[in-house]
Design a protein around this motif. Structure first.
Motif, PDB file in Angstrom:
ATOM      1  N   ARG A  64     -27.340  28.266 -19.418  1.00 41.66           N
ATOM      2  CA  ARG A  64     -27.985  29.550 -19.140  1.00 41.66           C
ATOM      3  C   ARG A  64     -28.991  29.417 -18.015  1.00 41.66           C
ATOM      4  O   ARG A  64     -29.074  30.261 -17.128  1.00 41.66           O
ATOM      5  N   LYS A  67     -27.144  29.214 -14.760  1.00 41.52           N
ATOM      6  CA  LYS A  67     -26.629  30.531 -14.388  1.00 41.52           C
ATOM      7  C   LYS A  67     -27.743  31.405 -13.832  1.00 41.52           C
ATOM      8  O   LYS A  67     -27.560  32.089 -12.825  1.00 41.52           O
ATOM      9  N   ARG A  68     -28.914  31.392 -14.513  1.00 40.17           N
ATOM     10  CA  ARG A  68     -30.041  32.197 -14.035  1.00 40.17           C
ATOM     11  C   ARG A  68     -30.474  31.746 -12.648  1.00 40.17           C
ATOM     12  O   ARG A  68     -30.792  32.570 -11.788  1.00 40.17           O
ATOM     13  N   HIS A  72     -30.463  34.057  -9.418  1.00 33.85           N
ATOM     14  CA  HIS A  72     -31.702  34.236  -8.661  1.00 33.85           C
ATOM     15  C   HIS A  72     -31.485  33.910  -7.188  1.00 33.85           C
ATOM     16  O   HIS A  72     -31.956  34.638  -6.308  1.00 33.85           O
TER      17      HIS A  72
END
Length: 186
Positions: A64, A67-68, A72
């Motif tokens: 996660r 992915k963030r 971004h």
């Protein structure tokens, strides 16, 4: 026997690299995804976002975070106009959302905010304040007008609840430089 094993292992490694390269090529870029989202109805977009959120929840915390980070970075690569258009689309979707769904989303965000450590909350608040200062004056005035209209339509009980939820522990007068902790007082 060793030669056969080494050959099989090498073939497996090469196959995994080629498969991961193919997967990377087939992943839609953020731009393509945004274009596809523009053609969807608000209900389809909401369903798509819910599916994406569910996929993110199924990932491990490390995945996660990765992915963030990728999202971004792609967001940072967008032009300011594209970012503004994306925010506007998201806000319009929120306006069209049924009140029950909006309340559910608000509750999820509230739980997330309450679970945040105070340092992270303060950092997030600082970013939100910076963003608020970067908004053009016309857009800021439009948001204030919308909030005023929403407030005027609220019942007295809803107004009290909103004010109670927005209260925070403010520092004594004369002390500046620190952002107050906006934990609701109950």
């Amino acid at each position: 026997m060793n030669t056969i094993l080494k050959t099989i292992i090498a073939a497996g490694i090469i196959a995994s690299f080629s498969l991961s390269a193919m997967a990377a090529d087939t992943m839609p870029s953020m731009q393509e995804h945004m274009e596809r989202m523009k053609t969807m109805t608000p209900e389809e977009r909401a369903r798509e976002r819910e599916e994406m959120r569910q996929k993110m929840q199924d990932l491990t915390p490390e995945q996660r975070a990765e992915k963030r980070r990728e999202m971004h970075e792609s967001f940072e690569q967008m032009s300011p106009d594209e970012r503004r258009a994306m925010h506007k689309t998201m806000r319009d979707d929120m306006k069209r959302m049924p009140p029950e769904e909006r309340a559910r989303n608000h509750e999820k965000m509230r739980e997330h905010w309450d679970k945040m450590p105070p340092e992270e909350r303060a950092a997030m608040r600082g970013k939100m304040q910076e963003y608020g200062q970067d908004i053009p004056a016309e857009e800021r005035a439009e948001r204030r007008r919308e909030m005023r209209e929403r407030f005027d339509k609220m019942s007295p009980q809803e107004r009290r609840k909103l004010k109670r939820d927005m209260q925070c522990e403010l520092p004594p007068a004369g002390i500046s430089g620190k952002t107050p902790d906006a934990t609701p007082v109950k």
